[in-house]
Design a protein around this motif. Structure first.
Motif, PDB file in Angstrom:
ATOM      1  N   SER A  21      -7.162  -3.140   0.992  1.00 10.30           N
ATOM      2  CA  SER A  21      -6.187  -2.501   0.545  1.00 10.30           C
ATOM      3  C   SER A  21      -6.147  -0.811   0.125  1.00 10.30           C
ATOM      4  CB  SER A  21      -5.639  -3.331  -1.002  1.00 10.30           C
ATOM      5  OG  SER A  21      -4.596  -2.867  -1.554  1.00 10.30           O
ATOM      6  N   ASP A  29      -0.453   0.718   3.561  1.00 14.75           N
ATOM      7  CA  ASP A  29      -0.524  -0.896   4.028  1.00 14.75           C
ATOM      8  C   ASP A  29      -0.846  -0.868   5.226  1.00 14.75           C
ATOM      9  OD1 ASP A  29       0.118  -3.291   4.264  1.00 14.75           O
ATOM     10  OD2 ASP A  29       1.811  -3.194   3.106  1.00 14.75           O
ATOM     11  N   SER A  85      -1.161  -2.355   0.356  1.00 15.70           N
ATOM     12  CA  SER A  85      -1.019  -3.609   0.711  1.00 15.70           C
ATOM     13  C   SER A  85      -1.294  -4.624  -0.618  1.00 15.70           C
ATOM     14  CB  SER A  85      -2.008  -4.262   1.745  1.00 15.70           C
ATOM     15  OG  SER A  85      -3.247  -4.187   1.289  1.00 15.70           O
ATOM     16  N   TRP A  98       1.739  -6.136  -2.683  1.00 18.35           N
ATOM     17  CA  TRP A  98       2.796  -7.003  -2.290  1.00 18.35           C
ATOM     18  C   TRP A  98       3.289  -8.052  -3.245  1.00 18.35           C
ATOM     19  CZ3 TRP A  98       2.927 -12.113  -0.460  1.00 18.35           C
ATOM     20  CH2 TRP A  98       1.689 -12.879  -0.532  1.00 18.35           C
TER      21      TRP A  98
END
Length: 381
Positions: free
Chosen positions: A100, A104, A291, A294
């Motif tokens: 991460s 992303d 990421s 999310w």
């Protein structure tokens, strides 16, 4: 154009657009994977994030009519952070897992796959193509393994000879017949380091993962983290790298090939206390491009509370008291109460008793009791 010619052109083109490794596989049913997924389901090892239809996860024909070949790609990401800030007393920091760091990866890989799609359609206008990254139905790792990208390690990650397991994976299904590559032999041998090092024992055996115990899964869940795993979280805000960092195949593997993947140290390793009262807007502005965002801010904030408890950060007591008293979310109030009990201190007991008198939520009341019990145990010892 023959399939062999197309393959050579795709390999050359992939290098020109920054794909670090590419492999080709037949689009046959993944029979071994199918049985493994059935076993996982029966054992209750699934996380719930997966595609529930096992047939879709193992039969490319259900995703693209006439599927003949699958193209697997891998992009290497960094394992070391330049100028990483120190986590020191009064300024404790959390950490996002390496997958991460930077932009992303779903977006990065999708852009590469879209370029591959366009390249194929330019060469073969009548071709059918369908690409996916991570959230698609197919198992990225099973495809990569069949396509010769790497082997599936005992840590359940694809391990490549060139980049170790620090790679993002994606794939493209097509109805074109492209000569497949040879799968790589498994090379973990008798090494069991990752299985032994797993903080929660989630690696049940080499290559089998109980997702419900996995720290990476736990950090993404939105409910209270089970008691037995809270102290295993450490200062992890999202994900877990332990089974990668201990792997001998990852020793000295650190690649900085893609500017998009370079971490911003203040995002990848942020201060914990400012996270507790961050608004949705502030969270999206700061973390929305990685990421690890999310699932929204709730899991990150809960994990920040656990991290402060891990550090026994007394400077965070006022922040945690505020969360316990006014946060509208029971998981936050309860986790803060538990963390306060973990941190300890003379003034904490009175605050927990007062919170107990005002709290209505049964789960939060249970966490307050746990906090009070920890204080009691500390006094006895």
């Amino acid at each position: 154009m023959t399939g062999a010619q197309l393959k050579e052109e795709l390999i050359a083109y992939s290098k020109s657009i920054g794909i670090d490794k590419i492999g080709f596989a037949a689009a046959d049913v993944f029979q071994q994977l199918k049985q493994r997924l059935i076993d996982q389901q029966e054992l209750g090892y699934q996380s719930g994030f997966e595609e529930p239809d096992i047939d879709k996860r193992t039969n490319p024909e259900l995703l693209l009519s006439g599927a003949s070949s699958i193209i697997s790609i891998a992009l290497a990401y960094p394992s070391k952070m330049k100028d990483a800030p120190k986590s020191v007393k009064g300024e404790r920091r959390g950490i996002f897992c390496r997958a991460s760091w930077g932009r992303d990866y779903h977006h990065v890989l999708r852009e590469k796959l879209q370029l591959l799609e366009a390249f194929i359609l330019e060469k073969c206008p009548d071709a059918a193509v369908k690409s996916m990254v991570d959230t698609g139905e197919l198992s990225d790792r099973a495809v990569a393994e069949r396509a010769g990208i790497g082997w599936t390690g005992k840590n359940c990650a694809i391990i490549t000879p060139e980049f170790g397991s620090y790679v993002y994976l994606g794939e493209l299904i097509t109805d074109l017949a492209i000569p497949p590559d040879t799968p790589m032999e498994e090379q973990c041998g008798s090494c069991n380091i990752c299985v032994d090092a797993c903080p929660t024992g989630a690696l049940v055996q080499g290559g089998q993962l109980d997702s419900n115990k996995c720290v990476a899964y736990l950090t993404q869940s939105k409910d209270f983290i089970p008691d037995q795993y809270r102290t295993k979280i450490g200062n992890r805000l999202y994900g877990c790298d332990t089974c990668q960092t201990v792997c001998p195949e990852n020793k000295k593997k650190d690649f900085h090939l893609h500017p998009d993947m370079e971490p911003d140290p203040e995002i990848a390793k942020p201060l914990l206390r400012p996270l507790l009262n961050m608004s949705n807007r502030d969270f999206k502005e700061k973390f929305g491009h990685v990421s690890g965002s999310w699932r929204g801010k709730k899991p990150i904030q809960r994990n920040a509370i656990l991290a402060l408890a891990h550090f026994k950060d007394e400077t965070a007591v006022e922040d945690l008291l505020h969360v316990m008293k006014v946060d509208p979310r029971p998981v936050m109030r309860g986790t803060a109460a538990w963390a306060l009990g973990k941190i300890g201190g003379e003034m904490i007991e009175n605050h927990l008793i007062m919170a107990k008198e005002q709290e209505k939520d049964e789960n939060v009341l249970s966490e307050i009791e746990k906090g009070l019990q920890m204080l009691k145990n500390e006094q006895i010892s």
